[in-house]
Design a protein around this motif. Structure first.
Motif, PDB file in Angstrom:
ATOM      1  N   UNK A 291       0.669  -1.175   0.024  1.00 21.82           N
ATOM      2  CA  UNK A 291       0.118   0.131  -0.156  1.00 21.82           C
ATOM      3  C   UNK A 291       0.835   0.916  -0.016  1.00 21.82           C
ATOM      4  N   UNK A 292       1.973   0.869   0.190  1.00 22.31           N
ATOM      5  CA  UNK A 292       3.073   2.406   0.841  1.00 22.31           C
ATOM      6  C   UNK A 292       4.287   2.090   0.416  1.00 22.31           C
ATOM      7  N   UNK A 293       4.636   2.182  -0.821  1.00 27.91           N
ATOM      8  CA  UNK A 293       5.916   1.437  -1.623  1.00 27.91           C
ATOM      9  C   UNK A 293       6.948   2.508  -1.688  1.00 27.91           C
ATOM     10  N   UNK A 294       7.138   3.861  -0.827  1.00 27.97           N
ATOM     11  CA  UNK A 294       7.695   4.507  -0.524  1.00 27.97           C
ATOM     12  C   UNK A 294       8.504   3.902   0.346  1.00 27.97           C
ATOM     13  N   UNK A 295       8.354   1.991   1.240  1.00 31.89           N
ATOM     14  CA  UNK A 295       8.823   1.991   2.435  1.00 31.89           C
ATOM     15  C   UNK A 295       9.368   0.507   2.244  1.00 31.89           C
ATOM     16  N   UNK A 296       9.961  -0.403   2.975  1.00 37.16           N
ATOM     17  CA  UNK A 296      10.357  -1.314   2.513  1.00 37.16           C
ATOM     18  C   UNK A 296      10.172  -2.137   4.111  1.00 37.16           C
ATOM     19  N   UNK A 297       9.651  -3.806   3.921  1.00 37.49           N
ATOM     20  CA  UNK A 297       9.386  -4.519   5.443  1.00 37.49           C
ATOM     21  C   UNK A 297      10.581  -4.496   5.520  1.00 37.49           C
ATOM     22  N   UNK A 298      10.721  -4.327   7.203  1.00 42.00           N
ATOM     23  CA  UNK A 298      11.578  -4.662   7.797  1.00 42.00           C
ATOM     24  C   UNK A 298      11.721  -6.117   8.741  1.00 42.00           C
ATOM     25  N   UNK A 299      11.069  -7.205   8.581  1.00 39.99           N
ATOM     26  CA  UNK A 299      10.984  -8.479   7.854  1.00 39.99           C
ATOM     27  C   UNK A 299      11.642  -8.781   7.212  1.00 39.99           C
ATOM     28  N   UNK A 300      12.816 -10.114   7.831  1.00 44.48           N
ATOM     29  CA  UNK A 300      13.587 -10.781   6.756  1.00 44.48           C
ATOM     30  C   UNK A 300      12.928 -11.984   5.892  1.00 44.48           C
ATOM     31  N   UNK A 301      11.651 -12.145   6.745  1.00 46.06           N
ATOM     32  CA  UNK A 301      10.754 -13.136   6.231  1.00 46.06           C
ATOM     33  C   UNK A 301       9.400 -12.199   5.078  1.00 46.06           C
ATOM     34  N   UNK A 302      10.013 -11.444   4.495  1.00 45.18           N
ATOM     35  CA  UNK A 302       8.601 -10.416   3.884  1.00 45.18           C
ATOM     36  C   UNK A 302       8.909 -11.320   2.396  1.00 45.18           C
ATOM     37  N   UNK A 303       7.929 -11.029   1.569  1.00 38.36           N
ATOM     38  CA  UNK A 303       7.939 -11.483   0.824  1.00 38.36           C
ATOM     39  C   UNK A 303       8.231 -10.379  -0.233  1.00 38.36           C
ATOM     40  N   UNK A 304       9.087 -10.331  -1.341  1.00 40.09           N
ATOM     41  CA  UNK A 304       9.430  -9.476  -1.802  1.00 40.09           C
ATOM     42  C   UNK A 304       9.337  -9.825  -2.723  1.00 40.09           C
ATOM     43  N   UNK A 305       8.266 -10.090  -3.584  1.00 38.97           N
ATOM     44  CA  UNK A 305       8.651 -10.273  -4.847  1.00 38.97           C
ATOM     45  C   UNK A 305       7.159  -9.252  -5.876  1.00 38.97           C
ATOM     46  N   UNK A 306       6.309  -8.560  -4.567  1.00 38.83           N
ATOM     47  CA  UNK A 306       5.469  -7.862  -5.022  1.00 38.83           C
ATOM     48  C   UNK A 306       5.918  -6.737  -5.015  1.00 38.83           C
ATOM     49  N   UNK A 307       7.485  -6.491  -4.930  1.00 41.33           N
ATOM     50  CA  UNK A 307       7.783  -5.302  -4.218  1.00 41.33           C
ATOM     51  C   UNK A 307       8.379  -4.678  -6.003  1.00 41.33           C
ATOM     52  N   UNK A 308       8.170  -2.917  -6.490  1.00 38.15           N
ATOM     53  CA  UNK A 308       8.336  -2.414  -7.438  1.00 38.15           C
ATOM     54  C   UNK A 308       9.854  -2.358  -7.712  1.00 38.15           C
ATOM     55  N   UNK A 309      10.389  -2.801  -8.276  1.00 38.26           N
ATOM     56  CA  UNK A 309      11.669  -2.297  -9.244  1.00 38.26           C
ATOM     57  C   UNK A 309      12.456  -1.608  -7.856  1.00 38.26           C
ATOM     58  N   UNK A 310      11.779  -0.333  -7.790  1.00 35.85           N
ATOM     59  CA  UNK A 310      12.926   0.768  -6.404  1.00 35.85           C
ATOM     60  C   UNK A 310      13.083  -0.127  -5.471  1.00 35.85           C
ATOM     61  N   UNK A 311      11.692  -0.755  -4.951  1.00 39.75           N
ATOM     62  CA  UNK A 311      11.813  -1.068  -3.761  1.00 39.75           C
ATOM     63  C   UNK A 311      12.346  -2.574  -3.475  1.00 39.75           C
ATOM     64  N   UNK A 312      12.794  -3.308  -4.977  1.00 36.48           N
ATOM     65  CA  UNK A 312      13.850  -4.634  -4.362  1.00 36.48           C
ATOM     66  C   UNK A 312      15.433  -3.622  -5.279  1.00 36.48           C
ATOM     67  N   UNK A 313      15.196  -2.776  -5.021  1.00 41.32           N
ATOM     68  CA  UNK A 313      17.054  -2.408  -5.282  1.00 41.32           C
ATOM     69  C   UNK A 313      16.934  -1.913  -3.608  1.00 41.32           C
ATOM     70  N   UNK A 314      15.549  -1.218  -3.421  1.00 36.45           N
ATOM     71  CA  UNK A 314      16.567  -0.535  -2.008  1.00 36.45           C
ATOM     72  C   UNK A 314      16.674  -1.380  -1.204  1.00 36.45           C
ATOM     73  N   UNK A 315      15.626  -2.632  -1.373  1.00 35.56           N
ATOM     74  CA  UNK A 315      15.722  -4.443   0.126  1.00 35.56           C
ATOM     75  C   UNK A 315      17.762  -4.893   0.024  1.00 35.56           C
ATOM     76  N   UNK A 316      17.796  -4.397  -1.833  1.00 36.08           N
ATOM     77  CA  UNK A 316      19.373  -5.368  -1.896  1.00 36.08           C
ATOM     78  C   UNK A 316      20.615  -4.558  -1.540  1.00 36.08           C
ATOM     79  N   UNK A 317      19.977  -2.987  -1.200  1.00 36.68           N
ATOM     80  CA  UNK A 317      21.371  -2.090  -1.037  1.00 36.68           C
ATOM     81  C   UNK A 317      21.374  -2.167   0.194  1.00 36.68           C
ATOM     82  N   UNK A 318      20.191  -2.365   1.642  1.00 34.15           N
ATOM     83  CA  UNK A 318      20.396  -2.121   2.705  1.00 34.15           C
ATOM     84  C   UNK A 318      20.521  -3.789   3.260  1.00 34.15           C
ATOM     85  N   UNK A 319      20.708  -4.840   2.555  1.00 32.57           N
ATOM     86  CA  UNK A 319      20.642  -5.877   2.705  1.00 32.57           C
ATOM     87  C   UNK A 319      22.332  -6.383   2.484  1.00 32.57           C
ATOM     88  N   UNK A 320      22.708  -5.592   1.801  1.00 33.67           N
ATOM     89  CA  UNK A 320      24.548  -5.402   1.692  1.00 33.67           C
ATOM     90  C   UNK A 320      24.717  -4.399   2.994  1.00 33.67           C
TER      91      UNK A 320
END
Lengths: 291, 432
Positions: B352-381
């Motif tokens: 609902x709020x594509x400006x944010x990312x889920x904090x849980x590492x179990x969250x399903x990232x397949x529904x992320x927008x391209x930007x969200x996916x890149x954001x999650x990747x940045x933080x996980x590294x």
């Protein structure tokens, strides 16, 4: 003697008086003197609103004067604000009133245009000022083709904001003077003219002195407006970066998440002392006149 | 007052009017503890554990809807959400927590959370963490842990800060993502010769420049020094701090001039309009982009400055939930926190709020927008996640010292020594 005796209060009078006065005094103490004294006491403490209150004496005042850069900027800005309203905006308002009083053509229109900003709150004036002064989107830069950062440059912004504040103040002062001028007896002006006084002389020697009660009101309004200025700078950039005012610093320190209650109270006390200065001068003037 | 995300979604008008009315606010807050207004009843018919009240600062439409939707799926108790304007909520948090707070309230990770935990205004939820701990990376758990080693906070969503740019502009001009400071400067110089303002910049609201300070400090001196500096344990007159400002000053000539008079929205629009080449900001920068331009928005991690630290830190403020010390329904509140910690809840919120990312590492990232996916990747590294200057240090230091100081630096970048001396003097007064 009989007169004095007649004035002696019956017990019922005493009850009525003490209830009447008592309520007034009670309200006064609870809402004015109580908080004032509390501020003064708190200004000697270090307190974040949660933990224990710690007594620090005059340390807050020392920190304020020596290591809080916004403080002196705020003092300077408050003085500037007062001077600008008092020496520029107020005389200009008087000037407009005098012009309008001469029933020039379209005077109703001018009157309306000058008075219009007065119905706006200063916060709204702040938003309008942003539309005018914004560097990238402001009307001023768009029209003049300049790139000046009117609101971001601390050596410029206080001036343009004072102009915006004066825009409103001029109309306010004008309408008060206009009412005063209408009440001046035209016979006075006629008499002066017959005696050979020029128009300038007639105004300064005859009309202006009769406006004395109005002058006092305008002076008080100007001082109050200058000391309570807050909303316009808060609307523009929360009163930072060159737009510091004492009232803003008090809010910033006490009301926000910061909760430096002791420190903020010290700033409030400084503002109180400055206000007291004006109040005392004003009251002594007033009482001297009555005598 | 100084929090990036919510400021973003608020019009200037609302913002300042509410700020100006702040004096009258405690009454509003007190009124809101009464769980009568804006209730969102849970769907559970049993309501076995009664009612849990939630004090929410999600006053903007998108996050508000996200929270309501998430809470509707909570069946163990009725939930009443009391929404208060975001800035108002923050500015009154002290009085709110000491008065009649809600059972659960929205708050931020880091020092800002620890501060209230230390004052005894939050409930220890270490037992909740025994159940949810496996869902979070150690960095998130650390961000939820108080100075006494107990947990007080459940991370819900977060958003990273990075350097954003428009892919189309970069492709057209043949720019490449800079890896080091030298490449970054060279790129900026090239942009300038191409007629672009290299780096969009704005600090009228006082907080956006904190993001630049944070990342430059972490690149130059590393995460540990940054956090220690934020905690008041280092001197601001230290040569290491001076080096941060020196580096920043070198970059400042490539920044959009007049930043103190510009809002971040205006700066973001200049990026969107292809007048500027890049912009260091949180992921909420996307709000200033129309739907059709969103696919064109990309970002990179701030380049390396000191090889010792490389790009090992990222700034990613975490929003989440805490239980107040005065909570009346602690058991229900803990159940609700478990619900909020679940990957399913966070999936709903980030959708609902594509400006944010889920904090849980179990969250399903397949529904992320391209930007969200890149954001999650940045933080996980990233090895270290900082929260943002105003969340990593005392609120009074951030708002009454750092905001004026950074604005002064932007206005007069050559006056570093005097500036740092002033900051240090005020820091000593505040952290005593």
């Amino acid at each position: 003697m009989t007169r004095l005796r007649a004035r002696r209060h019956s017990s019922r009078d005493v009850v009525v008086l003490s209830i009447g006065l008592g309520v007034a005094i009670g309200v006064n103490v609870a809402f004015i003197w109580g908080p004032t004294l509390a501020s003064i006491v708190l200004s000697g403490t270090d307190w974040n609103g949660i933990s224990e209150i710690r007594w620090v004496g005059v340390e807050n005042y020392h920190d304020l004067a020596t290591s809080y850069p916004p403080f002196w900027t705020a003092v300077r800005n408050n003085v500037l604000w007062l001077a600008f309203l008092g020496l520029v905006a107020t005389p200009f308002g008087l000037f407009c009133a005098v012009l309008l009083d001469r029933r020039i053509r379209f005077s109703r229109l001018y009157q309306g245009a000058l008075y219009l900003p007065v119905v706006l709150s200063l916060a709204v004036v702040g938003f309008i000022a942003q539309l005018v002064y914004s560097q990238d989107y402001g009307v001023l830069n768009a029209v003049t083709g300049r790139e000046t950062d009117w609101l971001g440059d601390p050596s410029v912004n206080i001036w343009v904001v004072m102009v915006a504040a004066a825009w409103r103040h001029v109309g306010y002062v004008m309408i008060i003077y206009l009412a005063g001028l209408k009440a001046v007896d035209p016979a006075l002006k006629e008499a002066a003219a017959i005696d050979g006084a020029s128009e300038t002389q007639a105004f300064f020697r005859v009309v202006f002195p009769t406006l004395r009660p109005i002058n006092v009101i305008v002076l008080v309004i100007t001082v109050i407006e200058a000391l309570r200025a807050f909303d316009i700078v808060y609307a523009i950039n929360k009163g930072r970066n060159g737009l510091e005012l004492l009232s803003v610093l008090v809010t910033e320190n006490i009301v926000g998440e910061a909760s430096r209650i002791g420190f903020g109270s010290a700033i409030a006390v400084v503002l109180l002392v400055i206000s007291m200065g004006f109040i005392i001068v004003y009251l002594t003037q007033l009482f001297r006149e009555e005598r | 007052m100084t929090h990036p995300l919510p400021m973003s979604r608020r019009t200037m008008l609302q913002n300042s009017l509410l700020g100006a009315a702040a004096f009258g606010v405690p009454a509003i807050l007190a009124g809101c503890s009464n769980p009568a207004d804006q209730g969102t009843p849970g769907t559970g018919g049993a309501a076995a554990r009664g009612t849990v009240s939630v004090g929410s600062n999600a006053s903007d439409e998108v996050p508000k809807k996200a929270l309501q939707t998430v809470v509707q799926a909570f069946t163990q108790a009725d939930v009443k959400i009391n929404t208060v304007d975001h800035n108002t909520f923050q500015e009154n948090i002290n009085r709110y927590l000491q008065g009649r707070p809600d059972d659960v309230f929205t708050w931020f990770a880091g020092y800002r959370m620890r501060f209230f935990a230390e004052q005894g205004l939050a409930t220890d939820i270490s037992d909740v963490w025994q159940g949810i701990g496996a869902d979070y990376t150690p960095a998130f758990k650390q961000a939820a842990t108080g100075s006494d080693g107990k947990q007080y906070f459940v991370p819900f969503t977060y958003y990273p800060w990075a350097v954003f740019y428009r892919k189309s502009v970069w492709e057209e001009k043949g720019y490449a993502v800079p890896k080091t400071l030298d490449e970054f400067t060279a790129l900026a110089t090239k942009m300038k010769s191409d007629g672009l303002v290299p780096i969009a910049f704005a600090d009228k609201d006082g907080w956006p420049a904190m993001g630049t300070f944070d990342i430059v400090n972490m690149r130059v001196n590393g995460y540990d020094f940054h956090i220690s500096l934020m905690a008041g344990k280092e001197s601001w007159t230290d040569p290491r701090v001076k080096q941060v400002f020196d580096t920043w000053r070198g970059l400042l000539e490539h920044h959009q001039p007049g930043a103190n008079g510009r809002t971040w929205q205006e700066a973001a629009q200049s990026l969107q309009q292809k007048k500027t080449g890049m912009y260091l900001l949180g992921m909420f920068v996307a709000q200033q982009f129309p739907e059709s331009d969103l696919d064109d928005l990309d970002f990179f991690a701030f380049p390396e400055i000191n090889p010792q630290f490389g790009q090992d830190s990222v700034e990613a403020p975490i929003d989440g939930y805490m239980i107040s010390a005065k909570a009346r329904n602690v058991e229900g509140a803990k159940q609700l926190l478990k619900h909020l910690a679940s990957a399913a809840s966070q999936n709903v919120a980030t959708k609902l709020d594509p400006g944010t990312l889920a904090a849980s590492s179990k969250a399903d990232t397949s529904g992320y927008s391209a930007l969200q996916k890149r954001g999650a990747e940045l933080v996980s590294q990233a090895a270290h996640i900082s929260q943002f200057l105003d969340r990593d240090t005392r609120p009074d230091f951030a708002s009454t010292v750092m905001i004026p100081a950074l604005q002064r630096f932007i206005g007069k970048p050559d006056d570093i020594d005097a500036l740092l001396k002033d900051i240090e003097a005020q820091k000593t007064n505040i952290f005593r």
